[in-house]
Design a protein around this motif. Structure first.
Motif, PDB file in Angstrom:
ATOM      1  N   LEU A  61     -31.839  13.166 -89.715  1.00 60.93           N
ATOM      2  CA  LEU A  61     -33.151  13.791 -89.585  1.00 60.93           C
ATOM      3  C   LEU A  61     -33.057  15.267 -89.930  1.00 60.93           C
ATOM      4  O   LEU A  61     -32.046  15.920 -89.643  1.00 60.93           O
ATOM      5  CB  LEU A  61     -33.656  13.684 -88.143  1.00 60.93           C
ATOM      6  CG  LEU A  61     -34.343  12.413 -87.684  1.00 60.93           C
ATOM      7  CD1 LEU A  61     -34.748  12.576 -86.223  1.00 60.93           C
ATOM      8  CD2 LEU A  61     -35.564  12.107 -88.526  1.00 60.93           C
ATOM      9  N   SER A  62     -34.116  15.782 -90.497  1.00 65.04           N
ATOM     10  CA  SER A  62     -34.223  17.223 -90.684  1.00 65.04           C
ATOM     11  C   SER A  62     -34.456  17.882 -89.327  1.00 65.04           C
ATOM     12  O   SER A  62     -35.159  17.326 -88.470  1.00 65.04           O
ATOM     13  CB  SER A  62     -35.397  17.547 -91.607  1.00 65.04           C
ATOM     14  OG  SER A  62     -35.728  18.925 -91.523  1.00 65.04           O
ATOM     15  N   PRO A  63     -33.902  19.070 -89.096  1.00 65.03           N
ATOM     16  CA  PRO A  63     -34.221  19.793 -87.857  1.00 65.03           C
ATOM     17  C   PRO A  63     -35.712  20.085 -87.716  1.00 65.03           C
ATOM     18  O   PRO A  63     -36.186  20.373 -86.617  1.00 65.03           O
ATOM     19  CB  PRO A  63     -33.414  21.097 -87.990  1.00 65.03           C
ATOM     20  CG  PRO A  63     -32.310  20.775 -88.932  1.00 65.03           C
ATOM     21  CD  PRO A  63     -32.903  19.780 -89.901  1.00 65.03           C
ATOM     22  N   ALA A  64     -36.435  19.992 -88.828  1.00 61.54           N
ATOM     23  CA  ALA A  64     -37.878  20.224 -88.799  1.00 61.54           C
ATOM     24  C   ALA A  64     -38.678  18.928 -88.685  1.00 61.54           C
ATOM     25  O   ALA A  64     -39.903  18.950 -88.809  1.00 61.54           O
ATOM     26  CB  ALA A  64     -38.309  20.990 -90.050  1.00 61.54           C
ATOM     27  N   ALA A  65     -38.008  17.795 -88.454  1.00 58.54           N
ATOM     28  CA  ALA A  65     -38.734  16.524 -88.317  1.00 58.54           C
ATOM     29  C   ALA A  65     -39.756  16.634 -87.189  1.00 58.54           C
ATOM     30  O   ALA A  65     -39.462  17.126 -86.094  1.00 58.54           O
ATOM     31  CB  ALA A  65     -37.755  15.394 -88.036  1.00 58.54           C
ATOM     32  N   HIS A  69     -40.352  18.084 -82.470  1.00 61.93           N
ATOM     33  CA  HIS A  69     -41.155  19.208 -81.999  1.00 61.93           C
ATOM     34  C   HIS A  69     -42.406  18.774 -81.247  1.00 61.93           C
ATOM     35  O   HIS A  69     -42.843  19.474 -80.327  1.00 61.93           O
ATOM     36  CB  HIS A  69     -41.527  20.093 -83.189  1.00 61.93           C
ATOM     37  CG  HIS A  69     -40.319  20.591 -83.922  1.00 61.93           C
ATOM     38  ND1 HIS A  69     -39.643  21.724 -83.563  1.00 61.93           N
ATOM     39  CD2 HIS A  69     -39.618  20.047 -84.962  1.00 61.93           C
ATOM     40  CE1 HIS A  69     -38.594  21.884 -84.351  1.00 61.93           C
ATOM     41  NE2 HIS A  69     -38.558  20.884 -85.218  1.00 61.93           N
ATOM     42  N   TYR A  70     -42.959  17.611 -81.622  1.00 58.64           N
ATOM     43  CA  TYR A  70     -44.232  17.219 -81.038  1.00 58.64           C
ATOM     44  C   TYR A  70     -44.201  15.832 -80.376  1.00 58.64           C
ATOM     45  O   TYR A  70     -45.224  15.348 -79.905  1.00 58.64           O
ATOM     46  CB  TYR A  70     -45.343  17.285 -82.103  1.00 58.64           C
ATOM     47  CG  TYR A  70     -45.360  18.625 -82.789  1.00 58.64           C
ATOM     48  CD1 TYR A  70     -45.534  19.792 -82.048  1.00 58.64           C
ATOM     49  CD2 TYR A  70     -45.169  18.732 -84.160  1.00 58.64           C
ATOM     50  CE1 TYR A  70     -45.519  21.034 -82.673  1.00 58.64           C
ATOM     51  CE2 TYR A  70     -45.157  19.970 -84.795  1.00 58.64           C
ATOM     52  CZ  TYR A  70     -45.324  21.120 -84.036  1.00 58.64           C
ATOM     53  OH  TYR A  70     -45.307  22.348 -84.646  1.00 58.64           O
ATOM     54  N   SER A 150     -41.149  11.350 -88.966  1.00 57.89           N
ATOM     55  CA  SER A 150     -39.949  11.872 -89.634  1.00 57.89           C
ATOM     56  C   SER A 150     -40.254  12.920 -90.699  1.00 57.89           C
ATOM     57  O   SER A 150     -39.336  13.431 -91.351  1.00 57.89           O
ATOM     58  CB  SER A 150     -39.164  10.719 -90.263  1.00 57.89           C
ATOM     59  OG  SER A 150     -39.978   9.945 -91.116  1.00 57.89           O
ATOM     60  N   GLU A 151     -41.511  13.256 -90.875  1.00 59.34           N
ATOM     61  CA  GLU A 151     -41.855  14.249 -91.897  1.00 59.34           C
ATOM     62  C   GLU A 151     -41.269  15.620 -91.550  1.00 59.34           C
ATOM     63  O   GLU A 151     -41.293  16.057 -90.395  1.00 59.34           O
ATOM     64  CB  GLU A 151     -43.377  14.374 -92.027  1.00 59.34           C
ATOM     65  CG  GLU A 151     -43.800  15.354 -93.120  1.00 59.34           C
ATOM     66  CD  GLU A 151     -45.309  15.521 -93.200  1.00 59.34           C
ATOM     67  OE1 GLU A 151     -45.766  16.244 -94.125  1.00 59.34           O
ATOM     68  OE2 GLU A 151     -46.026  14.955 -92.363  1.00 59.34           O
ATOM     69  N   GLU A 152     -40.745  16.288 -92.548  1.00 57.63           N
ATOM     70  CA  GLU A 152     -40.223  17.642 -92.386  1.00 57.63           C
ATOM     71  C   GLU A 152     -41.393  18.612 -92.489  1.00 57.63           C
ATOM     72  O   GLU A 152     -41.777  19.059 -93.562  1.00 57.63           O
ATOM     73  CB  GLU A 152     -39.180  17.918 -93.477  1.00 57.63           C
ATOM     74  CG  GLU A 152     -38.442  19.227 -93.317  1.00 57.63           C
ATOM     75  CD  GLU A 152     -37.366  19.406 -94.385  1.00 57.63           C
ATOM     76  OE1 GLU A 152     -36.497  20.270 -94.217  1.00 57.63           O
ATOM     77  OE2 GLU A 152     -37.415  18.664 -95.399  1.00 57.63           O
ATOM     78  N   PHE A 153     -41.976  18.928 -91.313  1.00 63.56           N
ATOM     79  CA  PHE A 153     -43.214  19.707 -91.310  1.00 63.56           C
ATOM     80  C   PHE A 153     -43.457  20.232 -89.901  1.00 63.56           C
ATOM     81  O   PHE A 153     -43.365  19.486 -88.926  1.00 63.56           O
ATOM     82  CB  PHE A 153     -44.383  18.820 -91.754  1.00 63.56           C
ATOM     83  CG  PHE A 153     -45.713  19.530 -91.782  1.00 63.56           C
ATOM     84  CD1 PHE A 153     -45.969  20.517 -92.728  1.00 63.56           C
ATOM     85  CD2 PHE A 153     -46.704  19.200 -90.876  1.00 63.56           C
ATOM     86  CE1 PHE A 153     -47.193  21.165 -92.768  1.00 63.56           C
ATOM     87  CE2 PHE A 153     -47.937  19.843 -90.905  1.00 63.56           C
ATOM     88  CZ  PHE A 153     -48.181  20.829 -91.848  1.00 63.56           C
ATOM     89  N   LEU A 154     -43.780  21.522 -89.776  1.00 63.62           N
ATOM     90  CA  LEU A 154     -43.969  22.122 -88.462  1.00 63.62           C
ATOM     91  C   LEU A 154     -45.433  22.342 -88.094  1.00 63.62           C
ATOM     92  O   LEU A 154     -45.726  22.843 -87.013  1.00 63.62           O
ATOM     93  CB  LEU A 154     -43.218  23.457 -88.378  1.00 63.62           C
ATOM     94  CG  LEU A 154     -41.690  23.366 -88.433  1.00 63.62           C
ATOM     95  CD1 LEU A 154     -41.068  24.745 -88.319  1.00 63.62           C
ATOM     96  CD2 LEU A 154     -41.168  22.450 -87.328  1.00 63.62           C
ATOM     97  N   GLY A 155     -46.330  21.972 -88.975  1.00 65.95           N
ATOM     98  CA  GLY A 155     -47.741  22.069 -88.624  1.00 65.95           C
ATOM     99  C   GLY A 155     -48.106  21.008 -87.592  1.00 65.95           C
ATOM    100  O   GLY A 155     -47.505  19.936 -87.526  1.00 65.95           O
ATOM    101  N   VAL A 156     -49.113  21.306 -86.778  1.00 70.01           N
ATOM    102  CA  VAL A 156     -49.517  20.370 -85.719  1.00 70.01           C
ATOM    103  C   VAL A 156     -50.587  19.428 -86.269  1.00 70.01           C
ATOM    104  O   VAL A 156     -51.774  19.752 -86.313  1.00 70.01           O
ATOM    105  CB  VAL A 156     -50.031  21.118 -84.475  1.00 70.01           C
ATOM    106  CG1 VAL A 156     -50.403  20.123 -83.380  1.00 70.01           C
ATOM    107  CG2 VAL A 156     -48.981  22.086 -83.959  1.00 70.01           C
ATOM    108  N   ARG A 157     -50.133  18.266 -86.719  1.00 69.01           N
ATOM    109  CA  ARG A 157     -51.014  17.184 -87.174  1.00 69.01           C
ATOM    110  C   ARG A 157     -50.187  15.912 -87.196  1.00 69.01           C
ATOM    111  O   ARG A 157     -48.959  15.943 -87.046  1.00 69.01           O
ATOM    112  CB  ARG A 157     -51.589  17.463 -88.567  1.00 69.01           C
ATOM    113  CG  ARG A 157     -50.541  17.645 -89.650  1.00 69.01           C
ATOM    114  CD  ARG A 157     -51.103  17.331 -91.025  1.00 69.01           C
ATOM    115  NE  ARG A 157     -50.204  17.716 -92.107  1.00 69.01           N
ATOM    116  CZ  ARG A 157     -49.107  17.050 -92.455  1.00 69.01           C
ATOM    117  NH1 ARG A 157     -48.721  15.959 -91.774  1.00 69.01           N
ATOM    118  NH2 ARG A 157     -48.365  17.468 -93.474  1.00 69.01           N
TER     119      ARG A 157
END
Length: 363
Positions: A61-65, A69-70, A150-157
């Motif tokens: 996993l990416s650390p940004a998965a 975070h959410y 699993s998406e590498e994305f830090l936006g909240v959606r």
């Protein structure tokens, strides 16, 4: 549309026969894992695809998965049972598939079609058939389907990429001391879930929120924790991972109504049906904790038990709280509790007819 094909990869992973035999002699619960796992990927653009059967191993996993975070993830739990003729079956997998779809809706995850859910179970169990224990008592192969963002994305959606897996683990009894009456601690400090939250979904956050309550229970010499409703802290919700039942002296079987903060257990609904078959009057209603404790004192409530896929049915022998302790019946395992447990496990292991059509053959 046809179900996903979980195609085996060319790579193989096999635990040696003697090592597997050693593990199956004393598997415990959740300690060992089989050779293979199923996986599939969903993307917003293409939907479900990329299905395959691969060796059990680490997930990259990416650390940004997004899940890290959410917390956008859900899971299920069910078992594969070895029958006397050597075949392997599972219990009400369609109900688990449908519950996973409900959980997915609540967590803004894609819904996995029921046919794909079943195909993933069949692929794993077919590849790992030697891991399904002989049922000398209550051994089984525990199946854990799960999906996460699993998406590498830090936006909240909601994530645009989701991974689905099924792993398997040979299992003995959930409680190390077997089917013995539980001591249950009633927490007045913590709640498992709230109205409008995720209590009815099978997601990791609900279990994470139960861990301090379980620690509090252990500190007070109890096996499990009972959570009350988050608004009034007066009525029963459930244990950390099990639904709750009470049997009255006049033959009524009571369980908390599904209010949105309680998980709709597959074992729970099966017990309701088996109880009706026995002529018990079944009621799903609000159970006020103080009234339950009072009825334990008068003997109006004679038995109580907890239930879930892992533990099946386990009697409750005593409640503890800051205000004292309350024995259930004689503190032992109630006759009706054990009879329901025996009937349910006999169906699962193919020892008696499956009159409700609950079993699905996997191998």
């Amino acid at each position: 549309m046809s179900a996903l094909a979980f195609t085996p990869t060319s790579t193989t992973r096999r635990v040696a026969d003697d090592e597997r035999a050693r593990i199956l002699a004393d598997p415990g619960f959740g300690r060992y894992y089989t050779d293979f796992m199923a996986r599939a990927r969903w993307t917003e653009q293409d939907g479900w695809g990329a299905a395959e059967l691969v060796p059990f191993g680490p997930v990259q996993l990416s650390p940004a998965a997004a899940v890290l975070h959410y917390g956008q993830e859900i899971f299920e739990g069910l078992k594969a049972f070895r029958h006397p003729d050597g075949s392997v079956w599972t219990f009400r997998p369609g109900a688990n598939a449908e519950r996973m779809q409900r959980s997915a809706r609540r967590l803004a995850l894609p819904e996995l079609p029921v046919a794909d859910f079943l195909a993933s179970l069949q692929a794993v169990v077919a590849a790992d058939e030697p891991w399904v224990p002989e049922a000398t008592s209550e051994e089984s192969l525990y199946l854990r389907p799960f999906m996460f963002a699993s998406e590498e994305f830090l936006g909240v959606r909601a994530s645009h990429c989701v991974d689905y897996y099924v792993i398997a683990s040979p299992a003995g009894p959930y409680f190390p001391r077997g089917v013995q009456p539980l001591v249950v601690w009633i927490t007045d400090e913590y709640a498992r879930a709230g109205t409008g939250g995720t209590g009815a979904a099978k997601c990791g956050g609900n279990y994470a929120s139960s861990l301090l309550g379980k620690r509090e229970a252990a500190e007070n010499g109890a096996d499990e924790v009972l959570f009350l409703d988050s608004e009034t802290h007066t009525s029963i919700d459930e244990l950390s991972g099990m639904n709750v039942f009470a049997l009255t002296r006049d033959g009524r079987l009571l369980t908390p109504a599904l209010t949105g903060s309680i998980l709709e257990g597959v074992t729970r609904s099966s017990i309701l049906q088996l109880a009706r078959d026995r002529g018990l009057a079944v009621a799903e209603e609000r159970l006020v904790m103080s009234e339950v404790l009072e009825k334990l004192g008068t003997g109006e409530i004679t038995e109580m038990f907890a239930c879930g896929t892992a533990a099946v049915i386990n009697p409750i022998g005593e409640f503890r709280a800051r205000g004292g302790s309350w024995q259930v019946g004689d503190g032992g395992s109630g006759e009706t509790t054990l009879a329901l447990r025996q009937e349910l496990t006999d169906i699962q292991y193919g020892r008696i007819p499956d009159r409700h059509g609950w079993l699905t053959r996997l191998v």
